[in-house]
Scaffold this motif. Structure first.
Motif, mmCIF file in Angstrom:
data_model
loop_
_atom_site.group_PDB
_atom_site.id
_atom_site.type_symbol
_atom_site.label_atom_id
_atom_site.label_comp_id
_atom_site.label_asym_id
_atom_site.label_seq_id
_atom_site.Cartn_x
_atom_site.Cartn_y
_atom_site.Cartn_z
ATOM 1 N N GLY A 44 22.868 51.724 48.109
ATOM 2 C CA GLY A 44 24.098 52.245 47.514
ATOM 3 C C GLY A 44 24.567 53.533 48.154
ATOM 4 O O GLY A 44 25.746 53.896 48.048
ATOM 5 N N GLY A 45 23.669 54.229 48.820
ATOM 6 C CA GLY A 45 24.038 55.471 49.485
ATOM 7 C C GLY A 45 24.551 55.289 50.894
ATOM 8 O O GLY A 45 24.959 56.259 51.538
ATOM 9 N N VAL A 46 24.524 54.049 51.395
ATOM 10 C CA VAL A 46 24.999 53.766 52.751
ATOM 11 C C VAL A 46 26.505 53.532 52.703
ATOM 12 O O VAL A 46 26.995 52.753 51.880
ATOM 13 N N ARG A 47 27.231 54.186 53.581
ATOM 14 C CA ARG A 47 28.686 54.035 53.621
ATOM 15 C C ARG A 47 29.031 52.847 54.509
ATOM 16 O O ARG A 47 28.965 52.933 55.724
ATOM 17 N N ALA A 48 29.354 51.752 53.851
ATOM 18 C CA ALA A 48 29.635 50.517 54.573
ATOM 19 C C ALA A 48 30.674 49.711 53.785
ATOM 20 O O ALA A 48 30.486 49.504 52.584
ATOM 21 N N PRO A 49 31.733 49.266 54.445
ATOM 22 C CA PRO A 49 32.084 49.537 55.845
ATOM 23 C C PRO A 49 32.304 51.034 56.079
ATOM 24 O O PRO A 49 32.858 51.731 55.232
ATOM 25 N N VAL A 50 31.864 51.511 57.215
ATOM 26 C CA VAL A 50 31.905 52.926 57.524
ATOM 27 C C VAL A 50 33.338 53.397 57.767
ATOM 28 O O VAL A 50 34.195 52.636 58.230
#
Length: 372
Positions: free
Chosen positions: A310-316
């Motif tokens: 959940g902390g990954v920014r995707a799509p970036v």
């Protein structure tokens, strides 16, 4: 900033006399960074800038007085409507400048040399305190996470104790200085560091844009020809490695920004599997929403906790309708800047809303393109 400290160290080492002006506080719209510095020598030479124009001319005039008297000063400088017009602004503001003398002194030379070392080595977490009631070079102290303090280290000395109290009161200072009645406390940190995984079209443009904005960039690829310094002259470092076993030498830590943009989602998954388990300042992955969902299901099967994903920014990147690799790079850089400059990671750009907004018809190219 390192060039300013290099010149301060030279003056303090016997090379001359001058004064260092630092932005201590800003209010309103002003044409300078919150961490801007300018060194002025008695011979009229300048290094750095605090905004230019009439405002900077005022600072130079006061800096020369400080250099002559060898006494620090806090001065207020207002950019009113008339002066703001010179900058093409519609409003002005007020800046508090802390101006300190720089002159030959071994303690000052030691502190400035230590600041140069911190920046050159890419260290973070150093705090520099300068006493407002200047009684000499003993009123300056640098404390870093690693290594001994530089400057006055007398446990019972008035200056040393006062500066340590100011450091404790300021706490873990961010990038903006903290001005109190006793001292100016500021962070001495190297430029932020970005690691880009994938040296293809998009990855290379992200690296180039970040380098232009002041990031120290490392590009990682499992193909030597794509991690070649000749292709990526703007990168501080290039690394060739197996994506399944990221080397410790990458130095991934809580201050690192990372963007995953390899040539295939299978490689992205392998990298995110390792990175999502770490504490990073920023982690983004290129890919469409559908591909992100598929990758996330795979990573959950591999045991990566959902809260970490959940902390990954995707799509970036911000949803600005980016289409070309260069435009995608700008959207990614804009998101990283928002994370860096706004404590909550969102800020005035309403980053959360921008990310949640529907992209233009057909989505952005970042939703489709692979970094071949």
């Amino acid at each position: 900033m390192i060039d300013v400290f290099v010149e301060c160290a030279r003056l303090a080492g016997g090379g001359g006399v001058g004064a260092l002006a630092s932005v201590a506080r800003r209010r309103g719209s002003l044409p300078m960074s919150a961490t801007a510095k300018m060194l002025v020598t008695v011979g009229g030479a300048r290094n750095g800038t605090v905004g230019g124009g009439c405002l900077e001319a005022e600072v130079i005039e006061r800096a020369l007085v400080v250099a002559e008297r060898r006494e620090p000063a806090v001065s207020e400088h207002t950019l009113n409507a008339e002066l703001a017009g010179d900058y093409g602004l519609t409003c002005g503001g007020t800046a508090s400048m802390f101006i300190e003398p720089v002159y030959p002194d071994p303690v000052l030379a030691d502190v400035y040399a230590a600041c140069v070392e911190v920046l050159a080595r890419g260290e973070t977490g150093a705090l520099l305190a300068t006493g407002l009631a200047w009684t000499g070079a003993a009123d300056k102290l640098l404390v870093r996470h690693s290594g001994a303090p530089s400057g006055d280290t007398r446990e019972h000395g008035r200056a040393g104790a006062g500066l340590r109290a100011a450091l404790a009161a300021a706490g873990p200072a961010g990038e903006a200085p903290v001005l109190s009645e006793a001292a100016l406390v500021e962070a001495v940190s190297s430029a932020p560091r970005l690691v880009v995984f994938g040296g293809g079209h998009v990855g290379a443009k992200v690296a180039e844009a970040a380098a232009f904005a002041g990031w120290r960039v490392t590009v990682v690829d499992d193909r030597a020809e794509y991690a070649d310094r000749g292709r990526l002259p703007f990168a501080e470092r290039t690394v060739v490695c197996d994506y399944h076993d990221l080397p410790a030498a990458l130095g991934l830590d809580a201050s690192t920004y990372a963007v995953v943009a390899t040539r295939g989602h299978q490689h992205d998954a392998v990298i995110v599997d390792q990175l999502a388990r770490r504490e990073l300042r920023y982690l983004g992955m290129l890919g469409s929403r559908r591909k992100v969902a598929l990758t996330w299901r795979l990573l959950e099967r591999w045991g990566v906790p959902a809260e970490r994903l959940g902390g990954v920014r995707a799509p970036v990147g911000l949803a600005i309708g980016a289409d070309t690799p260069a435009e995608i790079a700008i959207s990614v850089l804009a998101e990283m800047i928002a994370v860096r400059r706004c404590r909550d990671g969102e800020g005035a750009l309403s980053l959360a809303g921008a990310r949640a907004a529907d992209p233009p018809a057909g989505g952005t190219r970042a939703d489709h393109v692979r970094n071949t």
